[in-house]
Design a protein around this motif. Structure first.
Motif, PDB file in Angstrom:
ATOM      1  N   GLY A   1      42.083  11.555  36.852  1.00  0.00           N
ATOM      2  CA  GLY A   1      41.651  10.917  35.610  1.00  0.00           C
ATOM      3  C   GLY A   1      41.019  11.857  34.613  1.00  0.00           C
ATOM      4  O   GLY A   1      40.378  11.416  33.669  1.00  0.00           O
TER       5      GLY A   1
ATOM      6  N   VAL B   1      45.755   3.731  29.769  1.00  0.00           N
ATOM      7  CA  VAL B   1      44.999   3.923  31.010  1.00  0.00           C
ATOM      8  C   VAL B   1      45.562   5.130  31.760  1.00  0.00           C
ATOM      9  O   VAL B   1      46.668   5.586  31.478  1.00  0.00           O
ATOM     10  CB  VAL B   1      45.082   2.678  31.936  1.00  0.00           C
ATOM     11  CG1 VAL B   1      44.457   1.466  31.276  1.00  0.00           C
ATOM     12  CG2 VAL B   1      46.541   2.379  32.306  1.00  0.00           C
ATOM     13  N   ASN B   2      44.791   5.641  32.732  1.00  0.00           N
ATOM     14  CA  ASN B   2      45.258   6.724  33.599  1.00  0.00           C
ATOM     15  C   ASN B   2      45.977   6.097  34.802  1.00  0.00           C
ATOM     16  O   ASN B   2      45.331   5.469  35.642  1.00  0.00           O
ATOM     17  CB  ASN B   2      44.086   7.558  34.112  1.00  0.00           C
ATOM     18  CG  ASN B   2      43.239   8.142  32.998  1.00  0.00           C
ATOM     19  OD1 ASN B   2      42.141   7.681  32.731  1.00  0.00           O
ATOM     20  ND2 ASN B   2      43.763   9.147  32.329  1.00  0.00           N
TER      21      ASN B   2
ATOM     22  N   GLN C   1      40.877   6.200  27.928  1.00  0.00           N
ATOM     23  CA  GLN C   1      41.666   5.650  29.029  1.00  0.00           C
ATOM     24  C   GLN C   1      40.767   5.101  30.134  1.00  0.00           C
ATOM     25  O   GLN C   1      41.011   4.029  30.684  1.00  0.00           O
ATOM     26  CB  GLN C   1      42.577   6.737  29.626  1.00  0.00           C
ATOM     27  CG  GLN C   1      43.747   7.130  28.748  1.00  0.00           C
ATOM     28  CD  GLN C   1      43.468   8.379  27.944  1.00  0.00           C
ATOM     29  OE1 GLN C   1      42.381   8.529  27.387  1.00  0.00           O
ATOM     30  NE2 GLN C   1      44.442   9.273  27.868  1.00  0.00           N
ATOM     31  N   ILE C   2      39.749   5.866  30.485  1.00  0.00           N
ATOM     32  CA  ILE C   2      38.852   5.445  31.558  1.00  0.00           C
ATOM     33  C   ILE C   2      38.012   4.258  31.107  1.00  0.00           C
ATOM     34  O   ILE C   2      37.818   3.297  31.852  1.00  0.00           O
ATOM     35  CB  ILE C   2      37.977   6.628  32.015  1.00  0.00           C
ATOM     36  CG1 ILE C   2      38.857   7.637  32.763  1.00  0.00           C
ATOM     37  CG2 ILE C   2      36.832   6.163  32.905  1.00  0.00           C
ATOM     38  CD1 ILE C   2      38.147   8.891  33.199  1.00  0.00           C
TER      39      ILE C   2
ATOM     40  N   VAL D   1      39.033   4.963  43.421  1.00  0.00           N
ATOM     41  CA  VAL D   1      40.338   5.580  43.688  1.00  0.00           C
ATOM     42  C   VAL D   1      40.177   7.104  43.728  1.00  0.00           C
ATOM     43  O   VAL D   1      40.736   7.783  44.593  1.00  0.00           O
ATOM     44  CB  VAL D   1      41.380   5.147  42.633  1.00  0.00           C
ATOM     45  CG1 VAL D   1      42.676   5.922  42.805  1.00  0.00           C
ATOM     46  CG2 VAL D   1      41.637   3.645  42.742  1.00  0.00           C
ATOM     47  N   ASP D   2      39.383   7.624  42.805  1.00  0.00           N
ATOM     48  CA  ASP D   2      39.131   9.063  42.759  1.00  0.00           C
ATOM     49  C   ASP D   2      38.467   9.525  44.056  1.00  0.00           C
ATOM     50  O   ASP D   2      38.904  10.491  44.686  1.00  0.00           O
ATOM     51  CB  ASP D   2      38.229   9.342  41.549  1.00  0.00           C
ATOM     52  CG  ASP D   2      38.062  10.828  41.281  1.00  0.00           C
ATOM     53  OD1 ASP D   2      38.968  11.601  41.647  1.00  0.00           O
ATOM     54  OD2 ASP D   2      37.033  11.204  40.707  1.00  0.00           O
TER      55      ASP D   2
ATOM     56  N   ASN E   1      38.850   1.993  29.162  1.00  0.00           N
ATOM     57  CA  ASN E   1      39.691   0.783  29.176  1.00  0.00           C
ATOM     58  C   ASN E   1      39.739   0.139  30.554  1.00  0.00           C
ATOM     59  O   ASN E   1      40.050  -1.035  30.695  1.00  0.00           O
ATOM     60  CB  ASN E   1      41.120   1.124  28.734  1.00  0.00           C
ATOM     61  CG  ASN E   1      41.245   1.165  27.216  1.00  0.00           C
ATOM     62  OD1 ASN E   1      40.404   0.619  26.504  1.00  0.00           O
ATOM     63  ND2 ASN E   1      42.303   1.791  26.723  1.00  0.00           N
ATOM     64  N   LEU E   2      39.478   0.913  31.586  1.00  0.00           N
ATOM     65  CA  LEU E   2      39.532   0.400  32.959  1.00  0.00           C
ATOM     66  C   LEU E   2      38.140   0.090  33.498  1.00  0.00           C
ATOM     67  O   LEU E   2      37.920  -0.917  34.171  1.00  0.00           O
ATOM     68  CB  LEU E   2      40.180   1.436  33.885  1.00  0.00           C
ATOM     69  CG  LEU E   2      41.675   1.696  33.710  1.00  0.00           C
ATOM     70  CD1 LEU E   2      42.067   2.954  34.476  1.00  0.00           C
ATOM     71  CD2 LEU E   2      42.478   0.504  34.203  1.00  0.00           C
TER      72      LEU E   2
ATOM     73  N   ARG F   1      40.744   9.429  47.003  1.00  0.00           N
ATOM     74  CA  ARG F   1      41.704  10.533  46.980  1.00  0.00           C
ATOM     75  C   ARG F   1      41.036  11.826  47.437  1.00  0.00           C
ATOM     76  O   ARG F   1      41.688  12.695  48.019  1.00  0.00           O
ATOM     77  CB  ARG F   1      42.292  10.679  45.580  1.00  0.00           C
ATOM     78  CG  ARG F   1      43.459  11.626  45.511  1.00  0.00           C
ATOM     79  CD  ARG F   1      44.240  11.473  44.229  1.00  0.00           C
ATOM     80  NE  ARG F   1      44.996  10.236  44.197  1.00  0.00           N
ATOM     81  CZ  ARG F   1      45.020   9.400  43.162  1.00  0.00           C
ATOM     82  NH1 ARG F   1      44.329   9.666  42.077  1.00  0.00           N
ATOM     83  NH2 ARG F   1      45.731   8.296  43.214  1.00  0.00           N
TER      84      ARG F   1
ATOM     85  N   GLY G   1      44.701  13.257  31.632  1.00  0.00           N
ATOM     86  CA  GLY G   1      45.430  12.336  30.763  1.00  0.00           C
ATOM     87  C   GLY G   1      46.950  12.460  30.801  1.00  0.00           C
ATOM     88  O   GLY G   1      47.642  11.716  30.100  1.00  0.00           O
TER      89      GLY G   1
ATOM     90  N   GLY H   1      38.237   0.605  39.367  1.00  0.00           N
ATOM     91  CA  GLY H   1      38.879   1.550  40.282  1.00  0.00           C
ATOM     92  C   GLY H   1      38.744   3.006  39.874  1.00  0.00           C
ATOM     93  O   GLY H   1      39.101   3.894  40.639  1.00  0.00           O
ATOM     94  N   THR H   2      38.207   3.272  38.674  1.00  0.00           N
ATOM     95  CA  THR H   2      38.208   4.661  38.194  1.00  0.00           C
ATOM     96  C   THR H   2      37.385   5.579  39.095  1.00  0.00           C
ATOM     97  O   THR H   2      37.663   6.766  39.175  1.00  0.00           O
ATOM     98  CB  THR H   2      37.647   4.762  36.758  1.00  0.00           C
ATOM     99  OG1 THR H   2      36.373   4.120  36.720  1.00  0.00           O
ATOM    100  CG2 THR H   2      38.572   4.081  35.776  1.00  0.00           C
TER     101      THR H   2
ATOM    102  N   CYS I   1      46.968   7.413  37.360  1.00  0.00           N
ATOM    103  CA  CYS I   1      46.553   7.991  38.644  1.00  0.00           C
ATOM    104  C   CYS I   1      45.333   7.282  39.219  1.00  0.00           C
ATOM    105  O   CYS I   1      45.049   7.415  40.398  1.00  0.00           O
ATOM    106  CB  CYS I   1      46.278   9.482  38.502  1.00  0.00           C
ATOM    107  SG  CYS I   1      44.741   9.869  37.619  1.00  0.00           S
ATOM    108  N   LEU I   2      44.589   6.562  38.376  1.00  0.00           N
ATOM    109  CA  LEU I   2      43.355   5.931  38.850  1.00  0.00           C
ATOM    110  C   LEU I   2      43.561   4.451  39.159  1.00  0.00           C
ATOM    111  O   LEU I   2      42.606   3.737  39.445  1.00  0.00           O
ATOM    112  CB  LEU I   2      42.246   6.081  37.803  1.00  0.00           C
ATOM    113  CG  LEU I   2      41.716   7.498  37.573  1.00  0.00           C
ATOM    114  CD1 LEU I   2      40.606   7.497  36.529  1.00  0.00           C
ATOM    115  CD2 LEU I   2      41.195   8.106  38.876  1.00  0.00           C
TER     116      LEU I   2
ATOM    117  N   PHE J   1      34.046  13.913  26.486  1.00  0.00           N
ATOM    118  CA  PHE J   1      34.587  13.778  27.841  1.00  0.00           C
ATOM    119  C   PHE J   1      33.932  14.768  28.809  1.00  0.00           C
ATOM    120  O   PHE J   1      34.609  15.576  29.451  1.00  0.00           O
ATOM    121  CB  PHE J   1      36.107  13.955  27.814  1.00  0.00           C
ATOM    122  CG  PHE J   1      36.807  13.382  29.032  1.00  0.00           C
ATOM    123  CD1 PHE J   1      36.154  12.530  29.909  1.00  0.00           C
ATOM    124  CD2 PHE J   1      38.142  13.689  29.293  1.00  0.00           C
ATOM    125  CE1 PHE J   1      36.790  12.011  31.010  1.00  0.00           C
ATOM    126  CE2 PHE J   1      38.798  13.165  30.392  1.00  0.00           C
ATOM    127  CZ  PHE J   1      38.112  12.327  31.257  1.00  0.00           C
TER     128      PHE J   1
ATOM    129  N   THR K   1      48.963   9.170  31.331  1.00  0.00           N
ATOM    130  CA  THR K   1      48.622   8.001  30.515  1.00  0.00           C
ATOM    131  C   THR K   1      49.829   7.080  30.300  1.00  0.00           C
ATOM    132  O   THR K   1      50.913   7.539  29.930  1.00  0.00           O
ATOM    133  CB  THR K   1      48.057   8.448  29.152  1.00  0.00           C
ATOM    134  OG1 THR K   1      46.942   9.291  29.383  1.00  0.00           O
ATOM    135  CG2 THR K   1      47.638   7.249  28.319  1.00  0.00           C
TER     136      THR K   1
END
Lengths: 367, 327
Positions: free
Chosen positions: A254, A268-269, B100-101, B34-35, B103-104, B38, A257, B30-31, A271-272, B236, A260
Motif C-alpha cells: 500500500g 483503492v490499493n 487510496q488508503i 492485510v499488510d 478510501n478504505l 503479509r 500505488g 483491512g489496510t 494489494c490491501l 504520505f 490502484t
C-alpha cells in the motif's frame, strides 16, 4: 523420420541445436512466422482432441503466465490452429497456407513434429531464431493444459529467482522455461520409486490447507466466479487468476500505488484488499478504462505529455488520477500533487504526470 | 501470508463471540491487517469481517458528532460538518496516509493502528516485546529516529502512528464499544495503555470487544482547532512530531485549551502541562511559546530521537499560533 523423442519411452529431449532438416519455402515461411510471433515461443502440435477445449480458467491462467514471461503460444491441430502473443489480447489464427496440408508437412520437416494418433502432442520451445531449445511429447499426469500452466508458472518463478543473473531477459526466460518443462513433463512419466507394499497402511493424505471459497468479482463490467482462498488479495486475483496484468504489483504494502484500481468508483490499493471483501462491487482496472481502441482522456494525456519513463507505475497513476478526477477536490497543481501522493514514480515523471492530469481537467472532457 | 478462514459476520454478537485474542482478528478496511498478515506479524486462523455489522454513518446532533466505526477516513475528512465544527479532525485525517488508503481505512480501525516500529514490523527480528512478549526490544539498541519519547518503558519505545486519534484526543472524543457483557464508553485518553512491562497490550479493549462508534462532543473549542504535522516528506509519511490544538478565546484571553501530540508518544499524548500554562493567559506568541516548552516534559530520548524535543516545542507553538489566528 525417426526422431529420438518419438521413440517409445523417450520422455524428454533437450535439443540445443536446431534441426536442419528441410529448407523449402514453406518451412522458411514457418520459421519466419514463428520468429515473428514473439520469443520465446511454445509450439504445441497436437492431435485433434488432445488440445480440445480447455477449461477457461486454465486458459486464462496460461495467458497470464505467458504475458508474464513475454512468451508466445502456438497451437497447431488438424481442426484449428491459433497463436497467442503476450502483447495481444485475443488469439490470432495461424496463416492458412502454413496450417494445412503442405504447410503441416513443412512444419514436420522443420521440427520433426506432427499431429498423429501415436504421438498425441509435441511441445517445442523455440528461441528468437526459431531454434529448438527443448522438446517433449511425454504425457503429463494432470492433463496437457494443467501441466502447461504449472510449467509456465514455475518458469515465471524461476525468472524471478534469476533476476540478479546477468543474462539477457530472453535467455533467463528460455532457460527457466527449459528447466520447468524438463521438470514437469519428465517428472510426470517417472515411475513410482517405491510401490506401496501390500498390507501397509495407506499413506496419510496431505492435510488440506486449501480453504477455497467461491468469490464473485465484477471487473470491468464482467462477472467472474473464482475459487479463492480468503488470503488472496484483489491484486493477485486480478493478475494471477483473471490475467488482468495491467494492474501492477509494486510494493505489495500500500505504499507505492502501482496497484490502484477503482472499487465502487473509489480509488483503492488492490494489494490491501482481500478479494473476498471486494465481492459484488464494481471494480475498474486500467483494462476497463478505455473504450476498445479509444483511449480514456487520461491515457491519451499521459501519452501526449510523456508522463512516464519506464511505465511500470503508469496504470496505477492513471487509475489514481481517474479517482482524483471523480473526487473533484484538486483544483491547483499543488492539490494534484498532494492528492496523487499515494502513487510513487521512481523515474520521477511527476512534472509531466501533473501536467497530464491538469490538461484533462482543463480540457473539460467528460471522464 | 498464512492461510486463514474468513467469516463475514452477520450479527455483532456473532463477531464479539468469535473474537478470540490469539487466533482471530477483526477486519474492517483491512489496510493494516492485510499488510501485517503479509509481513507475517499477524498470523490469525480466523478473520472476522465487521463490514456487515457496523455503521458507517456520520451524524451531527445535540450531543455532537457521531462517527460510525466503519465511517471511512475520506468521508469523515471531507464531511461538511466535520470541516466546519472540527477542522482539526479533517486536517489530521488528510495529513495521514494516501487518498487510496483513506478510501478504505475506517474510524475504528484507525484508532487501533499498530506501531510503525521497523523492528515490530519485521518478523525476522527476534527481539520484540510487542510481537513476542519477553523477547526483548531490538529498537532500544537500534535506529530510533522515528520512535517515541513520551510514555516509553524499558520494554518498548514504539510510537503510536495515528494522526486521527491525536485530533480526537484534543476533541475529548469517546469510544463506544460492544463486548460480551454489553456496551460501554471509553474516553479516548483511556483507550490506549502505556507499554510498561506489557507492551503486547495496547488498549483496554477486551478480547472480542468491538468499537461501534466514536462520539465527539460539541465544544466551544471545536471551530478554533488545527493540526500541524512535521514529517520527512511533504505527504504520505508518518509524523516525526505533530500537534492537535483547540482553543477557546474570550476577548484575547485563553479560556480553555486542548493540546495533543502525535509521533512522539507511545499513545496519542495529551500535553496537560501545556494546556494548564495556556488557560487564563493572553492569546499571544509569548504565551504559546512558553506553554509549548512544557509539551514534552518527562521525555526520555535516545541520541537518534532527541531532536524531537525542540521540534515538538516548535510544532506546538506554531499550531497554537495558527489556532489563535483562526477567525
Amino acid at each position: 523420420m525417426d526422431l529420438p523423442h518419438q521413440r517409445a519411452g523417450y520422455a524428454f529431449c533437450l535439443a540445443p541445436a536446431m534441426f536442419h532438416v528441410q529448407t523449402d519455402a514453406l518451412a522458411a515461411a514457418w520459421r519466419a512466422w514463428l520468429c515473428g510471433v514473439g520469443a520465446p515461443a511454445v509450439l504445441i502440435v497436437a492431435a485433434d482432441g488432445e488440445w480440445g477445449t480447455p477449461d477457461r480458467r486454465l486458459l486464462d491462467g496460461i495467458r497470464g503466465e505467458l504475458r508474464a514471461l513475454g512468451a508466445a503460444l502456438v497451437v497447431v491441430t488438424e481442426g484449428r490452429s491459433f497463436c497467442f502473443r503476450p502483447d495481444v489480447d485475443r488469439d490470432e489464427p495461424v496463416p492458412e497456407r502454413l496450417a494445412t496440408g503442405a504447410g503441416m508437412r513443412a512444419l514436420h520437416g522443420l521440427y520433426g513434429v506432427e499431429a498423429a494418433a501415436q504421438v498425441p502432442f509435441t511441445l517445442t520451445l523455440l528461441d528468437e531464431h526459431g531454434a529448438v531449445r527443448a522438446q517433449t511429447s511425454a504425457r503429463a499426469e494432470g492433463g496437457l493444459h494443467a501441466t502447461l500452466l504449472a510449467t509456465l508458472r514455475s518458469a515465471v518463478e524461476n525468472t524471478r529467482a534469476d533476476e540478479r543473473v546477468l543474462f539477457s531477459r530472453r535467455e533467463v526466460v528460455l532457460s527457466s522455461l527449459t528447466a520447468a518443462l524438463a521438470l514437469s513433463f519428465a517428472a510426470s512419466c517417472r515411475p513410482h520409486a517405491k510401490p506401496p507394499s501390500p498390507g501397509a497402511p495407506p499413506a496419510a493424505s496431505t492435510p488440506s490447507t486449501a480453504r477455497e471459497i467461491l468469490v464473485t468479482l465484477v471487473v470491468n463490467g464482467e462477472t467472474h466466479q473464482l475459487e479463492l482462498e480468503p488470503r488472496v488479495s484483489l491484486l493477485d486475483a486480478l493478475r494471477e487468476r483473471l490475467a488482468l496484468t495491467g494492474t501492477k504489483k509494486g510494493c505489495d504494502h500500500g505504499q507505492c500505488g502501482a496497484c490502484t484500481v477503482l472499487l465502487d468508483a473509489r480509488r483503492v490499493n488492490a494489494c490491501l484488499i482481500l478479494a473476498v471483501m471486494a465481492q459484488n462491487k464494481p471494480i475498474t482496472t486500467i483494462e476497463g478504462l478505455s473504450h476498445g481502441e479509444n483511449l480514456h482522456p487520461l491515457q491519451a494525456a499521459f501519452v501526449k505529455e510523456d508522463a512516464l519513463q519506464c511505465g511500470y507505475c503508469t496504470p496505477g497513476q492513471i487509475m489514481s488520477a481517474a479517482g482524483l478526477l471523480r473526487e473533484k477536490r484538486a483544483h491547483t497543481d499543488d492539490e494534484v500533487r498532494e492528492l496523487m501522493s499515494g502513487n510513487i514514480c521512481r523515474c520521477g515523471a511527476y512534472v509531466n504526470i501533473v501536467r497530464a492530469i491538469r490538461s484533462v481537467q482543463e480540457s473539460g472532457v467528460p471522464t | 501470508m498464512k492461510s486463514f478462514d474468513y467469516l463475514p459476520a452477520q450479527k455483532l454478537e456473532e463477531a464479539v463471540a468469535r473474537g478470540e485474542p490469539r487466533t482471530s482478528r477483526f477486519i474492517a478496511g483491512g489496510t493494516l491487517l492485510v499488510d501485517l498478515m503479509r509481513l507475517d506479524v499477524e498470523r490469525p486462523d480466523l478473520v472476522v469481517d465487521l463490514n456487515g455489522v457496523l455503521s458507517s454513518d456520520i451524524a451531527w446532533n445535540e450531543a455532537g458528532l457521531t462517527l460510525g466505526a466503519l465511517a471511512r477516513n475520506t468521508d469523515v475528512a471531507y464531511d461538511d460538518t466535520v470541516r466546519r465544527e472540527f477542522p482539526v479532525l479533517s486536517e489530521a485525517i488528510l495529513a495521514g496516509a494516501s487518498p487510496q488508503i483513506r478510501n478504505l481505512a475506517t474510524t475504528g480501525g484507525n484508532l487501533l493502528q499498530r506501531t510503525r516500529c521497523a523492528y515490530f514490523r519485521d518478523a525476522a527480528v527476534p527481539a520484540c516485546n510487542k510481537r513476542k512478549p519477553g523477547s526483548g526490544c531490538a529498537a532500544l539498541e537500534g535506529y530510533t529516529r522515528m520512535h517515541a519519547i513520551l510514555g516509553v518503558s524499558e520494554r518498548c519505545i514504539a510510537a503510536h502512528p495515528s494522526d486521527m486519534a491525536v485530533a480526537l484526543l484534543a476533541l475529548d472524543a469517546a469510544v463506544h464499544t460492544r463486548r460480551a457483557t454489553g456496551e460501554r464508553q471509553i474516553p479516548l485518553g483511556d483507550l490506549h495503555t502505556l507499554p510498561g512491562t506489557t507492551p503486547e497490550l495496547e488498549t483496554v479493549l477486551e478480547p472480542g470487544e468491538v468499537i461501534t462508534r466514536v462520539v465527539v462532543p460539541r465544544s466551544p473549542r471545536g471551530r478554533r482547532s488545527t493540526y500541524l504535522k512535521v514529517r520527512d516528506r511533504a505527504s504520505f509519511a508518518f509524523a516525526l512530531s505533530s500537534a492537535a490544538v483547540a482553543l477557546e478565546l474570550e476577548q484575547g484571553t485563553i479560556r480553555s485549551a486542548r493540546v495533543a501530540l502525535g509521533g512522539v508518544g507511545v499513545k496519542p499524548w495529551r500535553a496537560a502541562a501545556t494546556e494548564a500554562a495556556l488557560v487564563g493567559r493572553p492569546a499571544t506568541s509569548e504565551t504559546y511559546r512558553a506553554a509549548a516548552k512544557l509539551a514534552t516534559s518527562g521525555a526520555k530520548t535516545t541520541p537518534d530521537n532527541a531532536f524531537k524535543v525542540p521540534l515538538t516545542e516548535r510544532v506546538v507553538a506554531r499550531a497554537l499560533e495558527r489556532a489563535g489566528a483562526l477567525a
